[in-house]
Structures are given as structure tokens and as C-alpha cells.
Enzyme design. Structure first.
Site, mmCIF file in Angstrom:
data_model
loop_
_atom_site.group_PDB
_atom_site.id
_atom_site.type_symbol
_atom_site.label_atom_id
_atom_site.label_comp_id
_atom_site.label_asym_id
_atom_site.label_seq_id
_atom_site.Cartn_x
_atom_site.Cartn_y
_atom_site.Cartn_z
ATOM 1 N N TYR B 101 2.856 5.494 5.124
ATOM 2 C CA TYR B 101 2.887 4.065 5.421
ATOM 3 C C TYR B 101 1.783 3.730 6.420
ATOM 4 O O TYR B 101 1.619 4.414 7.431
ATOM 5 C CB TYR B 101 4.249 3.690 6.028
ATOM 6 C CG TYR B 101 4.308 2.264 6.533
ATOM 7 C CD1 TYR B 101 4.667 1.223 5.690
ATOM 8 C CD2 TYR B 101 3.977 1.962 7.855
ATOM 9 C CE1 TYR B 101 4.692 -0.078 6.149
ATOM 10 C CE2 TYR B 101 3.999 0.651 8.315
ATOM 11 C CZ TYR B 101 4.356 -0.362 7.454
ATOM 12 O OH TYR B 101 4.374 -1.656 7.901
ATOM 13 N N GLU B 189 -0.785 -4.482 4.993
ATOM 14 C CA GLU B 189 0.074 -3.312 4.864
ATOM 15 C C GLU B 189 -0.272 -2.542 3.604
ATOM 16 O O GLU B 189 -0.453 -3.132 2.538
ATOM 17 C CB GLU B 189 1.530 -3.795 4.806
ATOM 18 C CG GLU B 189 2.565 -2.745 5.033
ATOM 19 C CD GLU B 189 3.969 -3.357 5.078
ATOM 20 O OE1 GLU B 189 4.533 -3.443 6.179
ATOM 21 O OE2 GLU B 189 4.491 -3.757 4.025
#
Lengths: 289, 379
Positions: B101, B189
Site C-alpha cells: 500500500y 493512493e
């Protein structure tokens, strides 16, 4: 006494020849604020309302008038540089009313303002008022009254609603501060709570928060540890729907959902008395100030 | 402003982030054609402004172009959390070894963009954050200098041991910074950032939100707005300079200022009613805004009564009263209206309203309890 502004405040209005700047400069002067100068690049040498000298730069305004505070009404594209200009010129208290300042700009403004030892209030805020002494910004003066309750708020008209209830019921205010709701702001709840705690003219504090972020929770922790004066709090947005959320970063960074319920619990845990309605401020503050 | 995944991919790829080439389809035919061109197994992904697409059945693996077509026909038009899917993204299915992530967000507290990086990526990243926060590395970045090379390397080293992968990830960290700052993002993101069995490091999914305050100076970003991805009444309100969010109740609310608008909704609930909307007419009111506000609210058949709560400051209450008058002349309003106003030019406002047979209240609690009672009678 009061916080941030008082009778000694000598104000320069950046953007004084604009529509909003001109309108509110007049309102502030009528209230009794000591407006000593205006700044609009290219309009130096003019007089605003026949009496306030206008300069090309803030540095000129300070040199000629001794201004010690600034309020900014310039459009969003120029707001960041207006703040930095004021800080660079030596102004120590800068209020930015402008709404719509890009947040990326603010990430550069804040370290700069701090490096100059200045305090910024805002952007996107209604300013502040020390009733009977000075008003900087757009809070209507006629709803306020001098007294001993300090008020700090994230919103504009909700502030007016609560102040109106206080004044109507004979409870005056030391200073009312609107800190603004943008993601990056110069002065937060904690800065104001600390100032009110240290201000001998303030006996009780009202704090008006909103859903989103964790500023209110941090403020509550500060109250529990450092504030001995009674604090009354309100959170707007109890019925607001949970937004559709994109990505995970927001939840990870704050570790919180930012709901009204969570914030009110944080208030109660810190000994802050929670208003359910704006009018409740009268009963909860009454007798404390 | 939230971007669709395919738009966010474009911005990241422009900054150099390695991603699979894919295509966007608005029809099953187009989805099939893209899958055929890619010539391998694909993933068909719903393009909507919300998380949890996969769990809602909006992300499907397709082994053949025919299967891609089948999935697309089911996903296009699907409703996910109240939003209708208009388009799908078709991208090659990846062989995945690891999922990490990488997020970059504008942080209120540090007043800087902050990287959040974890080797434990994927859909359960929030669970990771809540239970094992030590598995997430955070790094605030000074925007004056940007992400420095050693910082990028440090972040990459928390993800991989193998140096070629570390180098590739460090480059992606830098590219994410470029995409974030060049586009005035408030969030960017990559989840997941994957490694493949042949050692490639790739971004599989992308999310970007743009700071609304950038849009005035960035028409190139403003034109990425997809009106079809939003509630039509909210789009109409934005065009009229109003902030509007539709809710499920029956008490319509017209208020000046977001904080007071929320407090008004809360008070409606307090007195036993349910707000039908959030509506902020903003600071400087002109009568036309009020007309538009009433038009939008009355188009919702669930609304049984309407409340105006106006605290005049910059907003002149006589402007609002004139707006109500004009609206009632232009179109019929079948439900009762309760008006509370106080502040700037209040006397004039009261006179205007009395001229059309309406009374104005001065107290918020009185106005809210009255409108709740009227809505209940009509329901």
C-alpha cells in the site's frame, strides 16, 4: 483584556479597494476598529473613504502608519502571497478572510509565517471581534456585547447564532474568534484555548466544532490537561450522512471517523459540557461568567 | 473532487508510474473489443466514486473477451452505494506475488503531505492500520524540498529487500509525489502496488482526489469532473452556486453557512423531524440563488414542508425575502414554508414577506419546531 486584538490594534486592510475589502473596511471603521492603512498594488497614493491612505505594499503601509495587524480580502489566487507579504513586512497578526485558497499553497505559507514569528488566523474564516474595542473580519458587530466569555468556532453563521443567544441573555464576550474550516489553518482550537486560559478577562470558554477531522478531539485533550476555566462545547453535523469515501488514506491518517458522536464523547470525557442545541449555551454558560 | 480510477491512472502514468495499459468502455461491445486487443485474461472494473467496489460485485475477472463482455453488461448500469455505473475499466489481469500500500495525503495535523506506506497492502489496509499500526510507515514531506531521494529509498526499503525492486519502488514514490503536487491533489493512493513473479513492480489501482480550490486555476483538471457520477440535484445545485446534499427526510432546509446548516438539520432531528437535505446558499446571497434553492428542493416529492433559516451577516435577509417572493411568483410551491430570519436588513425582509402574506420568525427553535409539526401533519 482580550485575545489577539484590542484597542491598540492598528489595522492594514489588504485588498481595500476591492468590492468585499471596501465594504468590510467601512463596516470595521464604523465599529470603531482603528483602520490605519489599505494596500492594493497599483493604487498607492489613493485615499479610501477620503481618509485611509492606500499603499502599493504592506511594507510601505507599516513604514508610514505603524500598522501592527493585517486583514486580507484579496481573491484566492493572490491570497497566499498576500499572507507572506504581510509576514515578511513584519506584521505579527494576520487574518485571511479569503475563501478558496488552494491547500497546496497553504503548505508553503505556514512554515514561512512561522519563520517570521507571525500568527495567521484563517484562511476562509470570519475573523474575530473583541466587542466594544476592535473587530477584524466580517462578524456583525451589533450581535456582540462586551463581557467575559471567550468563543472559538470553526464556522461563521453558527457563531453568530450562538453569540446572539449569549448577548440576548445579557452574557457578553471577551473575544469571539472564527478559525475557519479549511484543512490547513494558521490558528486552531488549541491556540485559542491557550490564549483564553491565559487571558484574565475571560472567565468561561465556548467552543463550536463540526464533524470531520480530529481537531476537536485534540482540543478536548488539551482542555483536560491545561484548561481550568469552564468550557462549553457544540458539534454541528450530528445528522450529517456518512460520505461515500474514496481510498483508505483519510481513515488511516486520522485513526478516526470524525463523527459528531465521537467528538461529543471526547468533549464529555474532558469535562466539557456539551450543548445539544445552540440555545443551550445560555444555560450552560450562565453563572460561569 | 474525486476522480475515476481511469482518470487517476492517466495522471499517474503521465508522471511515469508503471501500470498496465488498458481501456475504458461504456458498452459491453467496447469492453469485449478492449479485452480482445489486450489478448489475455482481463479484469473488468466498475468506475464509480466509492470504495468497496469489489465487495459489491463491481470487479470481475474474465478469461476471454466473451466473458469480459458478459461481465461488462452486468456491471454497467449496476447500482453501487447509490451510484450508477456508467463505465468500466478493462485491464490485463496480473499475476501477483506481493501487494503493498502506498498513499499520499494532505494532513491537517502536520500541515504537509504525508506518505503512508505498508508492505501489508490490499483491501484490508484499514484493518492493518487499526490493529497493527506499526506496519504502516508515515513520512511527512516538506513541500519546499519535495520528496528527497534518500527519503524515497527509505520508504521503498520498508516494502522490499531485493534491491532492484527497492529501486523501482523508490522511483514510484517520487513519481507519486510529482503526480500529487502537479495536480493539486488532496489524496493520491496506489493500492495495491504489486510485484509480479518476474520481479516487476506495478501499480494496479489508483485513486486521486483533487483539492476543489485548485479547479479555478486549473481548467484542465476541472474538465475531468463527471457530472453523471453524482446525484443530479447536487449537480444542478453546484451549477447554481449552492452546496446541496440530498437526504432521506421530508423537511427541506435552506440555510446560509455550512455550520448553521448542519446545526439546523440537527435541530430538525432534535424536534422529531427528518431533514430532506443539506443546503447552504453561501455568503453573499442574491435573490436568484434563493429561487434556485426552492426549485431544487420542491422537485423532491418527499418534501412536506420547507424551512428557511437565515442569519444575516454578509447575507442580506431582504435579498432572501425577495428571492422567496420571486420564486412564489414563478412557480407554485405546494408545501408550507416557515421562514426564520434575523440580522442584516431584517425589518425590510419582514415587510417584504408580510406583503405576500407570510410571517417571519426570529427564533430558530420556534421555527424548527413549527416546520417539523407542519411536515408531520402533511405526511
Amino acid at each position: 483584556m482580550s485575545i489577539f486584538i484590542d484597542r491598540s490594534t492598528q489595522l492594514v486592510v489588504q485588498g481595500i479597494t476591492g468590492r468585499d475589502g471596501g465594504f468590510h473596511a467601512k463596516q470595521m471603521m464604523e465599529y470603531g476598529t482603528n483602520v490605519v492603512a489599505g494596500v492594493t498594488p497599483g493604487k498607492g497614493g489613493q485615499k479610501f473613504e477620503g481618509k485611509v491612505p492606500v499603499f502599493h505594499t504592506v511594507a510601505d503601509a507599516i513604514r508610514e502608519t505603524g500598522a501592527n495587524a493585517s486583514v486580507i480580502y484579496v481573491p484566492p489566487a493572490g491570497a497566499a502571497s498576500a499572507v507572506m507579504e504581510a509576514a515578511d513586512a513584519g506584521i505579527k497578526f494576520i487574518v485571511c478572510i479569503t475563501e478558496g485558497v488552494p491547500v497546496m499553497d497553504m503548505t508553503r505559507v505556514m512554515p514561512y509565517v512561522r519563520s517570521k514569528g507571525a500568527r495567521l488566523l484563517g484562511p476562509n474564516c470570519p475573523g474575530l471581534i473583541t466587542p466594544g474595542e476592535s473587530k477584524v473580519g466580517i462578524i456583525p458587530g451589533n450581535i456582540c456585547a462586551p463581557g467575559r466569555v471567550g468563543l472559538v468556532s470553526r464556522s461563521g453563521t453558527l457563531t453568530y447564532e450562538v453569540v446572539h443567544h449569549l448577548t440576548k441573555n445579557g452574557i457578553g464576550q471577551s473575544t469571539c474568534v472564527g478559525i475557519g474550516g479549511d484543512p490547513i489553518i494558521g490558528t486552531n482550537f488549541i491556540d485559542c484555548l491557550r490564549a483564553f486560559q491565559d487571558d484574565p478577562a475571560t472567565d468561561a470558554i465556548v467552543m463550536l466544532g463540526e464533524i470531520g477531522g480530529t481537531d476537536e478531539q485534540q482540543a478536548a485533550e488539551f482542555v483536560a490537561e491545561h484548561v481550568t476555566k469552564p468550557v462549553v462545547g457544540f458539534i454541528a453535523g450530528q445528522t450529517a450522512p456518512k460520505g461515500r469515501r474514496m481510498g483508505h488514506a483519510g481513515a488511516i491518517i486520522s485513526g478516526s471517523s470524525g463523527t459528531a458522536e465521537e467528538k461529543m464523547q471526547a468533549f464529555e470525557a474532558a469535562g466539557i459540557r456539551v450543548m445539544k442545541r445552540p440555545v443551550d449555551v445560555v444555560e450552560l454558560v450562565g453563572g460561569k461568567a | 473532487m474525486n476522480l475515476h480510477e481511469y482518470q487517476a491512472r492517466d495522471l499517474l502514468m503521465k508522471a511515469g508510474v508503471p501500470m498496465f495499459e488498458g481501456g475504458v468502455a461504456a458498452t459491453p461491445d467496447e469492453a469485449e473489443a478492449i479485452a480482445r486487443k489486450l489478448g489475455r485474461a482481463v479484469v473488468v472494473k466498475a468506475q464509480v466514486h466509492t470504495g468497496g467496489r469489489g465487495k459489491a460485485g463491481g470487479v470481475k475477472l474474465a478469461a476471454t473477451p466473451a466473458e469480459a463482455r458478459e461481465h461488462a453488461s452486468r456491471i454497467i448500469g449496476m447500482n453501487i452505494k447509490g451510484l450508477t455505473v456508467e463505465k468500466v475499466l478493462v485491464v490485463p489481469a496480473a499475476d501477483i506475488s506481493t501487494e503493498a500500500y502506498v498513499g499520499l495525503i494532505m494532513d491537517r495535523e502536520t500541515q504537509r503531505p504525508v506518505y503512508m506506506v505498508s508492505a501489508a497492502g490490499g483491501v484490508d489496509i484499514e484493518e492493518v492500520a487499526a490493529t497493527t499500526p506499526e506496519k504502516i510507515t508515515r513520512l511527512p514531506v516538506d513541500p519546499v524540498y519535495g520528496l528527497l531521494p534518500h527519503q524515497a529509498l527509505g520508504l521503498a526499503l520498508t516494502l522490499y529487500q531485493d534491491y532492484p525492486k527497492v529501486k523501482a519502488a523508490a522511483r514510484i514514490m517520487q513519481q507519486l509525489w510529482t503526480a500529487f503536487t502537479a495536480n493539486g491533489a488532496s489524496l493520491a493512493e496506489i493500492n495495491p502496488l504489486v510485484t509480479t513473479p518476474d520481479g516487476e513492480v506495478l501499480a494496479l489501482d489508483a485513486k486521486i482526489s483533487i483539492d476543489d480550490n485548485e479547479l479555478d486555476r486549473r481548467p484542465d483538471l476541472a474538465q475531468l469532473r463527471d457530472d453523471s457520477a453524482e446525484e443530479p440535484s447536487e449537480v444542478a445545485a453546484r451549477a447554481a452556486g449552492l452546496t446541496f446534499i440530498k437526504l432521506d427526510g421530508n423537511v427541506g432546509c435552506v440555510v446560509n453557512g455550512a455550520g448553521l446548516a448542519m446545526a439546523t438539520m440537527d435541530l430538525v432531528k432534535y424536534y422529531g423531524g427528518e431533514p430532506a437535505n443539506f443546503l447552504d446558499i453561501g455568503g453573499s446571497s442574491n435573490p436568484e440563488k434563493v429561487v434556485n434553492a426552492l426549485r431544487i428542493i420542491t422537485s423532491d416529492p418527499a418534501v412536506k414542508a420547507i424551512l428557511f433559516n437565515i442569519f444575516g451577516g454578509i447575507t442580506r435577509t431582504d435579498d432572501v425575502a425577495n428571492g422567496i417572493k420571486t420564486a412564489l411568483e414563478q412557480f407554485p410551491v405546494q408545501v408550507p414554508i416557515v421562514v426564520r430570519l434575523t440580522g442584516t436588513n431584517e425589518k425590510e425582509a419582514v415587510r417584504i414577506l408580510e406583503g405576500i402574506g407570510m410571517t417571519a420568525l426570529g427564533d430558530m427553535d420556534e421555527a424548527v419546531s413549527r416546520v417539523v409539526a407542519l411536515a408531520r401533519e402533511a405526511a
